[in-house]
Design a protein around this motif. Structure first.
Motif, PDB file in Angstrom:
ATOM      1  N   VAL A   1      30.968 -49.275   3.854  1.00 47.25           N
ATOM      2  CA  VAL A   1      29.671 -48.902   4.418  1.00 47.25           C
ATOM      3  C   VAL A   1      29.482 -49.708   5.695  1.00 47.25           C
ATOM      4  N   VAL A   2      28.936 -49.053   6.710  1.00 44.32           N
ATOM      5  CA  VAL A   2      28.836 -49.626   8.051  1.00 44.32           C
ATOM      6  C   VAL A   2      27.419 -49.441   8.574  1.00 44.32           C
ATOM      7  N   ALA A   3      26.924 -50.430   9.285  1.00 41.58           N
ATOM      8  CA  ALA A   3      25.654 -50.316  10.001  1.00 41.58           C
ATOM      9  C   ALA A   3      25.889 -50.705  11.453  1.00 41.58           C
ATOM     10  N   SER A   4      25.588 -49.786  12.370  1.00 43.24           N
ATOM     11  CA  SER A   4      25.743 -50.043  13.802  1.00 43.24           C
ATOM     12  C   SER A   4      24.365 -50.058  14.456  1.00 43.24           C
ATOM     13  N   ILE A   5      24.107 -51.097  15.217  1.00 43.42           N
ATOM     14  CA  ILE A   5      22.854 -51.218  15.966  1.00 43.42           C
ATOM     15  C   ILE A   5      23.211 -51.201  17.448  1.00 43.42           C
ATOM     16  N   LEU A   6      22.797 -50.138  18.135  1.00 44.73           N
ATOM     17  CA  LEU A   6      23.115 -49.945  19.549  1.00 44.73           C
ATOM     18  C   LEU A   6      21.834 -49.842  20.353  1.00 44.73           C
ATOM     19  N   ASN A   7      21.975 -49.747  21.674  1.00 42.90           N
ATOM     20  CA  ASN A   7      20.799 -49.584  22.523  1.00 42.90           C
ATOM     21  C   ASN A   7      19.976 -48.370  22.131  1.00 42.90           C
ATOM     22  N   ARG A   8      20.658 -47.333  21.643  1.00 40.97           N
ATOM     23  CA  ARG A   8      19.962 -46.077  21.363  1.00 40.97           C
ATOM     24  C   ARG A   8      19.489 -45.942  19.924  1.00 40.97           C
ATOM     25  N   GLY A   9      19.720 -46.950  19.067  1.00 42.96           N
ATOM     26  CA  GLY A   9      19.197 -46.859  17.716  1.00 42.96           C
ATOM     27  C   GLY A   9      20.089 -47.498  16.667  1.00 42.96           C
ATOM     28  N   ILE A  10      19.706 -47.264  15.393  1.00 46.68           N
ATOM     29  CA  ILE A  10      20.433 -47.792  14.242  1.00 46.68           C
ATOM     30  C   ILE A  10      21.120 -46.640  13.524  1.00 46.68           C
ATOM     31  N   PHE A  11      22.412 -46.835  13.172  1.00 48.42           N
ATOM     32  CA  PHE A  11      23.213 -45.751  12.612  1.00 48.42           C
ATOM     33  C   PHE A  11      23.940 -46.226  11.350  1.00 48.42           C
ATOM     34  N   PRO A  12      23.456 -45.844  10.156  1.00 48.46           N
ATOM     35  CA  PRO A  12      24.190 -46.144   8.922  1.00 48.46           C
ATOM     36  C   PRO A  12      25.353 -45.171   8.743  1.00 48.46           C
TER      37      PRO A  12
ATOM     38  N   LEU B   1      23.143 -39.727   8.838  1.00 55.26           N
ATOM     39  CA  LEU B   1      21.985 -39.073   9.437  1.00 55.26           C
ATOM     40  C   LEU B   1      22.250 -37.580   9.630  1.00 55.26           C
ATOM     41  N   LYS B   2      21.206 -36.851   9.987  1.00 56.79           N
ATOM     42  CA  LYS B   2      21.343 -35.427  10.261  1.00 56.79           C
ATOM     43  C   LYS B   2      22.128 -35.225  11.560  1.00 56.79           C
ATOM     44  N   GLY B   3      23.040 -34.246  11.581  1.00 52.71           N
ATOM     45  CA  GLY B   3      23.875 -34.017  12.761  1.00 52.71           C
ATOM     46  C   GLY B   3      24.722 -35.216  13.086  1.00 52.71           C
ATOM     47  N   PRO B   4      25.518 -35.713  12.139  1.00 53.57           N
ATOM     48  CA  PRO B   4      26.198 -37.001  12.316  1.00 53.57           C
ATOM     49  C   PRO B   4      27.395 -36.943  13.255  1.00 53.57           C
ATOM     50  N   ASN B   5      27.727 -38.103  13.800  1.00 53.77           N
ATOM     51  CA  ASN B   5      29.022 -38.315  14.441  1.00 53.77           C
ATOM     52  C   ASN B   5      30.015 -38.795  13.393  1.00 53.77           C
ATOM     53  N   ILE B   6      31.281 -38.473  13.605  1.00 58.07           N
ATOM     54  CA  ILE B   6      32.368 -39.026  12.807  1.00 58.07           C
ATOM     55  C   ILE B   6      33.083 -40.050  13.673  1.00 58.07           C
ATOM     56  N   ASP B   7      33.183 -41.263  13.182  1.00 60.81           N
ATOM     57  CA  ASP B   7      33.754 -42.359  13.967  1.00 60.81           C
ATOM     58  C   ASP B   7      35.136 -42.731  13.448  1.00 60.81           C
ATOM     59  N   PHE B   8      36.072 -42.846  14.379  1.00 61.80           N
ATOM     60  CA  PHE B   8      37.407 -43.357  14.052  1.00 61.80           C
ATOM     61  C   PHE B   8      37.626 -44.637  14.829  1.00 61.80           C
ATOM     62  N   PHE B   9      37.877 -45.718  14.104  1.00 57.83           N
ATOM     63  CA  PHE B   9      38.100 -47.035  14.707  1.00 57.83           C
ATOM     64  C   PHE B   9      39.477 -47.523  14.293  1.00 57.83           C
ATOM     65  N   PHE B  10      40.223 -48.063  15.274  1.00 60.41           N
ATOM     66  CA  PHE B  10      41.570 -48.575  14.992  1.00 60.41           C
ATOM     67  C   PHE B  10      41.803 -49.832  15.802  1.00 60.41           C
ATOM     68  N   LEU B  11      42.287 -50.874  15.129  1.00 55.04           N
ATOM     69  CA  LEU B  11      42.613 -52.130  15.788  1.00 55.04           C
ATOM     70  C   LEU B  11      43.986 -52.594  15.307  1.00 55.04           C
ATOM     71  N   ALA B  12      44.872 -52.895  16.257  1.00 61.58           N
ATOM     72  CA  ALA B  12      46.187 -53.453  15.928  1.00 61.58           C
ATOM     73  C   ALA B  12      46.412 -54.680  16.803  1.00 61.58           C
ATOM     74  N   ARG B  13      46.763 -55.792  16.154  1.00 52.06           N
ATOM     75  CA  ARG B  13      46.998 -57.041  16.875  1.00 52.06           C
ATOM     76  C   ARG B  13      48.330 -57.627  16.408  1.00 52.06           C
ATOM     77  N   TYR B  14      49.142 -58.087  17.366  1.00 48.22           N
ATOM     78  CA  TYR B  14      50.470 -58.625  17.058  1.00 48.22           C
ATOM     79  C   TYR B  14      50.660 -59.911  17.838  1.00 48.22           C
ATOM     80  N   THR B  15      50.951 -61.014  17.137  1.00 42.96           N
ATOM     81  CA  THR B  15      51.061 -62.321  17.789  1.00 42.96           C
ATOM     82  C   THR B  15      52.332 -63.055  17.338  1.00 42.96           C
ATOM     83  N   PRO B  16      53.518 -62.527  17.669  1.00 45.11           N
ATOM     84  CA  PRO B  16      54.761 -63.181  17.246  1.00 45.11           C
ATOM     85  C   PRO B  16      54.983 -64.495  17.994  1.00 45.11           C
TER      86      PRO B  16
END
Length: 220
Positions: free
Chosen positions: A99-110, A134-149
């Motif tokens: 579960v994610v909660a995002s707070i941006l300039n334009r509002g709060i998005f659970p 929310l009604k009319g939702p966005n679908i968010d895809f987030f990806f992070l890859a970090r490599y520190t050999p």
């Protein structure tokens, strides 16, 4: 009255650092040719009674960006605060409900969805696919890859790629795609090098922006 970009950036940096002064978390300052950003992002497992990692993982991100062309009414600072909780059962092999909660300039998005996390000493893979509740939702895809050999006994490579995509379910809303690249060196708790942020906004025709610069990252 013209706003002093450097003073504004310093004030925002202090506000973001205020709540994490005593936490062991990474803070990145990125100064580009068009924008400057302060980015605080970390993952942390809750501890059980034995002091070991539990199945609950907490994700936190606080991010602020300042446009070099900012005035009192245009190109104003952008803020983003994201908190996420996931339950990571070993039998799911890194996948977990989140579960994610995002707070941006334009509002709060659970949001809610599925997450994948693989966090090791020299590499991290972290991703989620979530939908707003929310009604009319966005679908968010987030990806992070970090490599520190390790390069030498005291020096590591630091490489990171991040993708942040917002896919609207409402036809008139725009798609948003963001890519962030970091490449540099790691010396103890410091990382530094070159970075590039790209973004695309639109549906049939896209507006492209880029921000090339240098970053300094410190794990307090």
């Amino acid at each position: 009255m013209k706003i002093n970009f450097k003073i504004y950036f310093a004030i925002i940096s202090m506000l973001l650092f205020r709540g994490i002064a005593f936490a062991q978390i990474p803070v990145e300052v990125f100064v580009g040719n068009k924008k400057a950003t302060v980015d605080i992002m970390f993952f942390k497992y809750f501890k059980n009674k034995e002091g070991q990692n539990s199945k609950f993982l907490f994700f936190n991100r606080n991010r602020a960006s300042i446009d070099c062309k900012m005035t009192e009414t245009t190109n104003l600072p952008q803020f983003g605060f994201t908190e996420a909780f996931s339950y990571n059962a070993p039998k799911l092999k890194g996948f977990a409900p989140v579960v994610v909660a995002s707070i941006l300039n334009r509002g709060i998005f659970p949001k809610a969805g599925i997450q994948f996390a693989k966090i090791k000493k020299n590499y991290t893979i972290f991703s989620w696919l979530v939908a707003e509740t929310l009604k009319g939702p966005n679908i968010d895809f987030f990806f992070l890859a970090r490599y520190t050999p390790k390069l030498t006994e005291k020096l590591n490579l630091f490489s990171q790629i991040e993708l942040v995509n917002a896919l609207p379910t409402v036809e008139q809303n725009n798609f948003t795609f963001t890519q962030r690249f970091r490449l540099g060196l790691k010396v103890k708790e410091f990382q530094f090098g070159a970075g590039l942020d790209l973004s695309q906004l639109g549906r049939n025709n896209y507006t492209n922006t880029n921000n090339l610069g240098v970053f300094l990252r410190n794990e307090f």
